[in-house]
Scaffold this active site. Structure first.
Site, PDB file in Angstrom:
ATOM      1  N   ASN A  84       0.878  -1.171   0.000  1.00 43.83           N
ATOM      2  CA  ASN A  84       0.000   0.000   0.000  1.00 43.83           C
ATOM      3  C   ASN A  84       0.915   1.220   0.000  1.00 43.83           C
ATOM      4  O   ASN A  84       1.495   1.553   1.030  1.00 43.83           O
ATOM      5  CB  ASN A  84      -0.893  -0.029   1.243  1.00 43.83           C
ATOM      6  CG  ASN A  84      -1.742   1.225   1.374  1.00 43.83           C
ATOM      7  OD1 ASN A  84      -1.779   2.059   0.477  1.00 43.83           O
ATOM      8  ND2 ASN A  84      -2.429   1.359   2.500  1.00 43.83           N
ATOM      9  N   LYS A 134       0.174   4.205  -0.159  1.00 42.05           N
ATOM     10  CA  LYS A 134      -0.451   5.391   0.453  1.00 42.05           C
ATOM     11  C   LYS A 134      -0.174   6.603  -0.440  1.00 42.05           C
ATOM     12  O   LYS A 134      -0.086   6.453  -1.652  1.00 42.05           O
ATOM     13  CB  LYS A 134       0.031   5.565   1.903  1.00 42.05           C
ATOM     14  CG  LYS A 134      -0.168   4.260   2.704  1.00 42.05           C
ATOM     15  CD  LYS A 134      -0.010   4.416   4.181  1.00 42.05           C
ATOM     16  CE  LYS A 134      -0.219   3.065   4.859  1.00 42.05           C
ATOM     17  NZ  LYS A 134      -0.161   3.139   6.303  1.00 42.05           N
ATOM     18  N   HIS A 154      -9.627   1.038   4.813  1.00 45.67           N
ATOM     19  CA  HIS A 154      -8.357   1.227   5.516  1.00 45.67           C
ATOM     20  C   HIS A 154      -8.595   2.142   6.723  1.00 45.67           C
ATOM     21  O   HIS A 154      -9.396   3.073   6.654  1.00 45.67           O
ATOM     22  CB  HIS A 154      -7.310   1.836   4.583  1.00 45.67           C
ATOM     23  CG  HIS A 154      -5.933   1.772   5.165  1.00 45.67           C
ATOM     24  ND1 HIS A 154      -5.493   2.680   6.113  1.00 45.67           N
ATOM     25  CD2 HIS A 154      -4.922   0.897   4.983  1.00 45.67           C
ATOM     26  CE1 HIS A 154      -4.257   2.357   6.465  1.00 45.67           C
ATOM     27  NE2 HIS A 154      -3.884   1.283   5.796  1.00 45.67           N
ATOM     28  N   GLU A 178      -6.946   4.484   7.923  1.00 43.93           N
ATOM     29  CA  GLU A 178      -6.701   5.913   7.675  1.00 43.93           C
ATOM     30  C   GLU A 178      -7.939   6.560   7.062  1.00 43.93           C
ATOM     31  O   GLU A 178      -8.253   7.715   7.350  1.00 43.93           O
ATOM     32  CB  GLU A 178      -5.459   6.087   6.787  1.00 43.93           C
ATOM     33  CG  GLU A 178      -4.194   5.818   7.592  1.00 43.93           C
ATOM     34  CD  GLU A 178      -3.005   5.332   6.791  1.00 43.93           C
ATOM     35  OE1 GLU A 178      -3.010   5.452   5.553  1.00 43.93           O
ATOM     36  OE2 GLU A 178      -2.062   4.818   7.418  1.00 43.93           O
ATOM     37  N   GLU A 188      -5.466  -5.226  10.300  1.00 42.11           N
ATOM     38  CA  GLU A 188      -4.484  -4.166  10.515  1.00 42.11           C
ATOM     39  C   GLU A 188      -4.789  -3.444  11.827  1.00 42.11           C
ATOM     40  O   GLU A 188      -5.590  -2.499  11.845  1.00 42.11           O
ATOM     41  CB  GLU A 188      -4.533  -3.146   9.372  1.00 42.11           C
ATOM     42  CG  GLU A 188      -4.109  -3.685   8.030  1.00 42.11           C
ATOM     43  CD  GLU A 188      -3.508  -2.577   7.155  1.00 42.11           C
ATOM     44  OE1 GLU A 188      -2.448  -2.825   6.581  1.00 42.11           O
ATOM     45  OE2 GLU A 188      -4.084  -1.486   7.073  1.00 42.11           O
ATOM     46  N   GLY A 191       2.372   2.094  10.888  1.00 45.54           N
ATOM     47  CA  GLY A 191       3.302   3.216  10.800  1.00 45.54           C
ATOM     48  C   GLY A 191       3.983   3.562  12.114  1.00 45.54           C
ATOM     49  O   GLY A 191       4.607   4.608  12.239  1.00 45.54           O
ATOM     50  N   SER A 232       3.386  -2.320  10.373  1.00 45.95           N
ATOM     51  CA  SER A 232       4.823  -2.379  10.663  1.00 45.95           C
ATOM     52  C   SER A 232       5.461  -3.716  10.297  1.00 45.95           C
ATOM     53  O   SER A 232       6.355  -4.194  10.998  1.00 45.95           O
ATOM     54  CB  SER A 232       5.095  -2.030  12.134  1.00 45.95           C
ATOM     55  OG  SER A 232       4.709  -0.689  12.396  1.00 45.95           O
TER      56      SER A 232
HETATM   57  P1  13P Z   1       2.996   0.241   7.700  1.00 49.16           P
HETATM   58  O1  13P Z   1       3.550  -1.039   7.101  1.00 49.16           O
HETATM   59  O2  13P Z   1       3.739   1.458   7.230  1.00 49.16           O
HETATM   60  O3  13P Z   1       2.869   0.129   9.181  1.00 49.16           O
HETATM   61  O4  13P Z   1       1.513   0.428   7.115  1.00 49.16           O
HETATM   62  C1  13P Z   1       0.620  -0.640   7.172  1.00 49.16           C
HETATM   63  C2  13P Z   1      -0.586  -0.294   6.401  1.00 49.16           C
HETATM   64  O5  13P Z   1      -1.376   0.558   6.787  1.00 49.16           O
HETATM   65  C3  13P Z   1      -0.824  -0.990   5.127  1.00 49.16           C
HETATM   66  O6  13P Z   1      -2.084  -0.744   4.631  1.00 49.16           O
END
Ligand code: 13P
Length: 238
Positions: free
Chosen positions: A10, A12, A96, A98, A161, A167, A199
């Site tokens: 992803n 982002k 997601h 976020e 997740e 993150g 992570s």
């Molecule tokens: P990270 O691997 O940066 O923690 O992000 C995970 C994530 O949100 C994947 O969709």
């Protein structure tokens, strides 16, 4: 005789045309040597066409990170599932954390997006996961069950997740991931891929992917670094 593993990146809101090219130039030959792992990159909208062209016949699928729940209409700034499908898009991340947290996406919206992706013939990657506060309150299973239950989940990829692991550099332990994956496994049809995100790095991917109900990973930051993403893919292959 291993089951198929899934590793999705992803990106982002990261990337540039040049950085994307450099990343894919390293990924394509590396992924071509791997067996038993389905590799997906989920890319910001403007880059989808160019990334699709660059991937050509490579064994890397591509997807989007979001989609409108509406078919068409006066929804300025939105992108429909049919538009994505028209370009050959195969995967779309929905729900997601976020998007749930920063943009207020509700369970009902996530369900509508999931249905829109399915109706357009693509595969949704549905994200569920609890916050730290919810985990500390012992509500992890209640939260992920509610998020999953809101969706008519069939033939998709399910991603666990935990919000506190995204993150932050603080991944769920393999046992914590396994516990939630086993819980989710009982709620979906056999053969559903349940992947872990939060992570995931080359250093922890092997131990997490070794868990019986973890079918791979949804990778954020490490998916932007070719060597790291390839090392994670290798941990899932075999
Ligand atoms: P990270 O691997 O940066 O923690 O992000 C995970 C994530 O949100 C994947 O969709």
């Amino acid at each position: 005789m291993g089951r198929t593993r899934w590793v999705a990146g992803n990106w982002k809101m990261h990337g540039s045309r040049q950085a994307n090219r450099a990343l894919l130039d390293e990924l394509v030959p590396g992924v071509s040597q791997l067996r038993g792992v389905e590799c997906v990159v989920c890319v910001p909208f403007p880059y989808l066409g160019e990334v699709a062209g660059k991937l050509g016949g490579a064994p890397i699928a591509w997807g989007a990170q979001n989609v409108s729940e509406h078919a068409q209409g006066a929804y300025t700034g939105e992108v429909s599932a049919a538009m994505l499908a028209e370009f050959g898009c195969r995967y779309v991340i929905v729900g997601h954390s976020e998007r749930r947290q920063l943009y207020g996406e509700t369970d009902a919206q996530v369900a509508a997006k999931f249905a829109a992706v399915k109706a357009a013939g693509m595969t949704p990657i549905l994200c569920v996961g609890e916050t730290l506060q919810e985990r500390d309150a012992g509500k992890t299973e209640e939260v992920v069950a509610r998020q999953l239950g809101a969706v008519r989940f069939e033939e998709g990829v399910l991603a666990y997740e935990p919000v506190w692991a995204i993150g932050t550099g603080r991944n769920a332990t393999p046992e914590q991931a396994q516990q939630v994956h086993a819980f989710l496994r009982r709620k979906v049809s056999p053969g559903t891929a349940i992947i872990y995100g939060g992570s995931v790095k080359p250093q922890n991917a092997g131990a997490i992917f070794a868990m019986p109900d973890v079918d791979g990973g949804l990778i954020g930051g490490a998916s932007l670094v070719a060597k790291d993403f390839l090392d994670i893919l290798k941990a899932a292959a075999k």
